[in-house]
Design a protein around this motif. Structure first.
Motif: not given
Length: 209
Positions: A33-52
């Motif tokens: 889910f996290l990987g798919w959200a990252a690929v589709t740009d659905n991790l919010g305004a700051d995707p890197v911070k959200s992933l970390i």
């Protein structure tokens, strides 16, 4: 403490395998889910911070879950749960490693000189890195054949899970420079989980007459 169930909750070998398969599906599913959200740009305004943050807090949640398994297995009672502790512990390392990998790849761009300086100069990263190294040792030595070879030393090494928990909480608290409510909640939960263990150690250290 009284048992919560009138009789032990035991799983058959088939049920245990299905239960473990469910855990694999849950933990791997969240990573997908996290990987798919990252690929589709659905991790919010700051995707890197959200992933970390997502991988780090997930690792901490699973770490506290591994500490909770032993008292749960004892007081429910649910002895089969103990056979899932190794599986969950391995996912603690997987999530923690992905937490570090996300930081190193996206924030530091694999700049090894910068990575070394970050580990040395930033205390919260130093503490987190030490916890990850210890987690790696526990993961490497988790197979049963290694446990048999190490004998008593295996238990001594794996008791460091409590130190890892403290280091992880310190790392988490220092990384949250402004919002302290969440770290305080985690410290409280960890204290409640580890309180019976503290009592056990205190009894062992108290001299008997």
């Amino acid at each position: 403490m009284k048992r919560l169930l009138s009789k032990p909750l035991a799983l058959t070998p088939v049920q245990l395998r299905l239960f473990k398969a469910g855990l694999h599906a849950l933990f791997l599913g969240y990573l997908i889910f996290l990987g798919w959200a990252a690929v589709t740009d659905n991790l919010g305004a700051d995707p890197v911070k959200s992933l970390i943050h997502s991988t780090g807090t997930s690792a901490l949640n699973l770490l506290l879950l591994t500490l909770l398994i032993s008292p749960l297995a004892k007081h429910l009672p649910f002895p089969s749960l103990m056979q899932c502790r190794r599986l969950i512990g391995i996912y603690v390392f997987v999530y923690a490693l992905l937490h570090l990998t996300s930081y190193v790849s996206f924030e530091l761009q694999f700049d090894w000189a910068l990575i070394a300086s970050e580990v040395i100069e930033r205390p919260y990263i130093t503490v987190g890195f030490i916890a990850l190294l210890d987690l790696m040792l526990l993961t490497i030595t988790s197979p049963m054949w290694v446990r048999r070879k190490m004998k008593r030393n295996w238990q001594r090494l794996h008791n460091s899970i409590y130190l890892i928990a403290v280091l992880a909480l310190v790392h988490f608290s220092w990384s949250r420079k402004t919002a302290l409510q969440e770290p305080l909640l985690y410290w409280f939960i960890a204290l409640v989980i580890m309180l019976p263990r503290f009592n056990y150690w205190l009894k062992r250290l108290t001299p008997r007459h």
